[in-house]
Scaffold this motif. Structure first.
Motif, PDB file in Angstrom:
ATOM      1  N   UNK A  16       0.842  -1.202   0.000  1.00 42.42           N
ATOM      2  CA  UNK A  16       0.000   0.000   0.000  1.00 42.42           C
ATOM      3  C   UNK A  16       0.877   1.253   0.000  1.00 42.42           C
ATOM      4  N   UNK A  17       1.904   1.249   0.843  1.00 39.93           N
ATOM      5  CA  UNK A  17       2.807   2.411   0.906  1.00 39.93           C
ATOM      6  C   UNK A  17       3.456   2.637  -0.464  1.00 39.93           C
ATOM      7  N   UNK A  18       3.896   1.529  -1.079  1.00 37.67           N
ATOM      8  CA  UNK A  18       4.555   1.658  -2.383  1.00 37.67           C
ATOM      9  C   UNK A  18       3.578   2.229  -3.411  1.00 37.67           C
ATOM     10  N   UNK A  19       2.358   1.753  -3.386  1.00 34.01           N
ATOM     11  CA  UNK A  19       1.370   2.206  -4.376  1.00 34.01           C
ATOM     12  C   UNK A  19       1.039   3.691  -4.158  1.00 34.01           C
ATOM     13  N   UNK A  20       0.801   4.047  -2.903  1.00 34.77           N
ATOM     14  CA  UNK A  20       0.373   5.424  -2.626  1.00 34.77           C
ATOM     15  C   UNK A  20       1.498   6.431  -2.856  1.00 34.77           C
ATOM     16  N   UNK A  21       2.737   5.969  -2.745  1.00 32.55           N
ATOM     17  CA  UNK A  21       3.852   6.922  -2.836  1.00 32.55           C
ATOM     18  C   UNK A  21       4.574   6.906  -4.177  1.00 32.55           C
ATOM     19  N   UNK A  22       4.098   6.085  -5.090  1.00 29.15           N
ATOM     20  CA  UNK A  22       4.799   6.028  -6.386  1.00 29.15           C
ATOM     21  C   UNK A  22       4.774   7.392  -7.082  1.00 29.15           C
ATOM     22  N   UNK A  23       3.644   8.141  -6.886  1.00 24.01           N
ATOM     23  CA  UNK A  23       3.561   9.463  -7.541  1.00 24.01           C
ATOM     24  C   UNK A  23       4.695  10.382  -7.082  1.00 24.01           C
ATOM     25  N   UNK A  24       5.194  10.173  -5.843  1.00 22.67           N
ATOM     26  CA  UNK A  24       6.274  11.049  -5.349  1.00 22.67           C
ATOM     27  C   UNK A  24       7.530  10.884  -6.204  1.00 22.67           C
ATOM     28  N   UNK A  25       7.833   9.633  -6.544  1.00 22.51           N
ATOM     29  CA  UNK A  25       9.060   9.407  -7.325  1.00 22.51           C
ATOM     30  C   UNK A  25       8.801   9.760  -8.788  1.00 22.51           C
ATOM     31  N   UNK A  26       7.569   9.562  -9.206  1.00 21.42           N
ATOM     32  CA  UNK A  26       7.225   9.874 -10.587  1.00 21.42           C
ATOM     33  C   UNK A  26       7.273  11.373 -10.837  1.00 21.42           C
ATOM     34  N   UNK A  27       6.897  12.153  -9.829  1.00 20.13           N
ATOM     35  CA  UNK A  27       6.856  13.602 -10.058  1.00 20.13           C
ATOM     36  C   UNK A  27       8.228  14.249  -9.851  1.00 20.13           C
ATOM     37  N   UNK A  28       9.182  13.466  -9.394  1.00 26.55           N
ATOM     38  CA  UNK A  28      10.536  14.004  -9.200  1.00 26.55           C
ATOM     39  C   UNK A  28      11.256  14.015 -10.558  1.00 26.55           C
ATOM     40  N   UNK A  29      11.967  15.099 -10.868  1.00 25.72           N
ATOM     41  CA  UNK A  29      12.712  15.131 -12.134  1.00 25.72           C
ATOM     42  C   UNK A  29      13.707  13.970 -12.153  1.00 25.72           C
ATOM     43  N   UNK A  30      13.873  13.368 -13.324  1.00 22.58           N
ATOM     44  CA  UNK A  30      14.747  12.195 -13.419  1.00 22.58           C
ATOM     45  C   UNK A  30      16.156  12.512 -12.934  1.00 22.58           C
TER      46      UNK A  30
END
Ligand code: NAP
Length: 511
Positions: free
Chosen positions: A71-85
């Protein structure tokens, strides 16, 4: 033996464990950005193969802990996705700095958990730092394509771009034999590709990955992007089956890999499984070089390598000379306490593993092999062993050895060697030793394996060259730039250019 075995770690790791009343450290696990206990508060004992003593207690996570982690991984994936590569790359650089600065803690943990000689463990730590440093090479693979549509009557007037997107949550399951490198080599590309991750390390060697999670935390990885569940094997199957896990990256035995595949039906799967590398030594080879490479390839990490040389097929006309060279080398491999810097080979991961290897040696001797060196085991310590004239009926020729044994088979010719290699259920690596360019090509092309090494022993190392299996050795390719491709999904965006007045007109046909 050098005295009692204790884990001692630097201050940066003090948050991840607490000392128990008997002085044994109890490690927490890392879920949703914090160091936590299992929901039932249960732990399991971690025993070192050095002397069988308990060196740590580790959280025994259960299904609800796994649920929390996913659940933590799913809910927080947007955090890494929104970070510039480029920020993801910078996090990797920071992790590399932490790993390098605390290299001794990482190396000694590997040695205590799995018994690898301390003369070898720092190599695994350096490989992780190097893997992190080369993260930019991964990022180049996260690119796409532009496809003009007017090459097909169906898509005239359109163009498409093909993107590589994160799959979402990656489930990573690692084996014991490279407890720091293998899970890291899954976490690094997963995060670079903007995925979040749940890692299930081997329960024989979970601490290395916990230290690595701490390094990611200190490097500023957003909370919840990396989660670790420690505990028994079945957690791996639950992870593979979880509806919110989009891709499973597994490294381990073929048998468990099948189980993971059964649970992960319908998901993207990357399976790095068992291996049985045959080294073929032809009569024109440099025998001194071949012997040195075969011995090192068989004995490094006490043979607990998927790419270990685990049988040598030498042409009979040069076999006596080759065996003589092998015997000159083997005496250097001193078996002993892996904490002693002069030790070249430590124990196997546990006593059962040493007994399994010794069973293969006894079977080979009963069937007529000549024992030239070693052959005994005491507790988890298996002597470096050389067997000559191994018959094709011996199990050690076909089963994964995962121990320090060199079985030598005297073959008539190239064809005979290839027949043996072809019969193997495994297809990860093979080696060929020859100085003849055309024989090298003939043999390398004929071998059904993922990687052939010429005039050296197979060695996946940091993964700069891609590797992976065919047959029962798995599917998918590991390596810098390759692993990340397994963790991305292709998305196609199609543009109709007609509204821009750019739709192509097709020629009028006369008939
Ligand atoms: P293993 O017994 O297959 O275990 C691998 C991982 O799977 C561990 O984390 C284990 O957890 C977990 N597991 C156990 N039972 C499971 C189940 N029912 N469902 C899902 N996961 C489960 O392998 P190992 O003994 O640790 O490692 C040695 C093997 O790995 C060898 O066969 C070697 O060739 C292979 N390997 C392959 C490569 C490659 O690149 N192809 C590289 C390295 C190693 P527990 O530890 O908690 O049981």
């Amino acid at each position: 033996m050098m005295g009692s075995v204790e884990i001692k770690l630097g201050r940066i790791f003090s948050e991840i464990y607490e000392e128990g009343p008997d002085g044994v450290p109890e490690f927490k696990t890392f879920i949703d950005g914090s160091w936590t206990r299992s929901s039932e508060g249960t732990t399991f004992d971690l025993r070192t193969p050095i002397d069988g003593s308990v060196i740590a207690r580790v959280q025994r996570c259960n299904e609800s802990d796994l649920e929390r982690a996913v659940r933590a991984a799913k809910e927080n994936q947007r955090k890494i996705r929104s970070l510039a590569a480029i920020d993801r790359i910078e996090i990797m650089e920071e992790v590399a700095r932490i790993v390098r600065n605390h290299a001794d803690d990482f190396a000694m943990t590997i040695t205590l958990e799995m018994g690898r000689a301390i003369s070898e463990s720092p190599g695994e730590v350096r490989a992780v730092a190097e893997r992190l440093r080369l993260a930019m090479e991964d990022s180049r693979k996260v690119s796409g394509e532009y496809i003009p549509g007017d090459w097909s009557p169906d898509t005239v007037g359109k163009v498409a771009i093909v993107l590589r997107e994160p799959v979402g949550v990656v489930g990573a399951i690692g084996p014991f034999n490279y407890p720091l490198f293998i899970p890291s080599a899954k976490v690094i590309p997963a995060i670079l590709g903007a995925n979040s991750v749940v890692v299930k390390p081997s329960s024989s060697t979970p601490i290395s990955m916990l230290l690595m999670a701490r390094a990611f935390q200190l490097a500023g990885l957003p909370e919840g992007v990396l989660n670790v569940v420690t505990g028994p094997g079945y957690l791996g199957s639950l992870l593979a089956a979880h509806r919110d896990v989009g891709m499973v990256s597994f490294t381990g035995s073929t048998e468990v890999g099948r189980e993971v595949a059964r649970h992960g039906v319908g998901k993207m799967l990357h399976l790095e499984l068992g291996g049985k590398a045959y080294a073929i030594v032809l009569d024109d080879a440099d025998l001194k070089l071949s012997a040195a490479k075969c011995v090192e390839g068989a004995f490094r990490n006490a043979g607990q390598r998927c790419d270990a040389v685990s049988a040598v097929l030498v042409q009979e006309s040069v076999a006596d000379e080759f065996v003589e060279e092998v015997m000159k080398q083997v005496t250097e491999w001193r078996l002993g306490d892996p904490r002693d810097p002069s030790t070249k080979m430590g124990p196997l991961v546990n006593e059962q593993a040493a007994e399994r290897v010794n069973g293969l040696v006894r079977d080979a001797v009963e069937k007529g092999s000549v024992l030239l060196h070693g052959g005994e085991r005491e507790r988890a310590y298996h002597q470096p062993t050389v067997l000559d004239r191994v018959p094709e009926s011996a199990k050690i020729l076909w089963e994964e050895t995962f121990g320090p044994v060199i079985p030598i088979v005297r073959v008539r010719d190239e064809e005979h060697a290839l027949q043996i290699a072809e019969r193997s259920r495994y297809g990860l690596d093979a080696a060929v030793f020859t100085n003849n360019f055309y024989r090298m090509w003939r043999v390398a092309k004929a071998l059904r394996v993922g990687e052939v090494t010429v005039n050296d022993y197979p060695r996946h190392g940091v993964g700069f060259f891609p590797f992976g299996g065919v047959k029962d050795s798995g599917l998918g390719r590991e390596g810098i730039g390759y692993s990340i491709e397994e963790m991305m999904v292709i998305k196609t965006i199609v543009f109709n250019l007609e509204p821009a007045g750019l739709g192509k007109v097709r020629r009028t046909r006369t008939s």
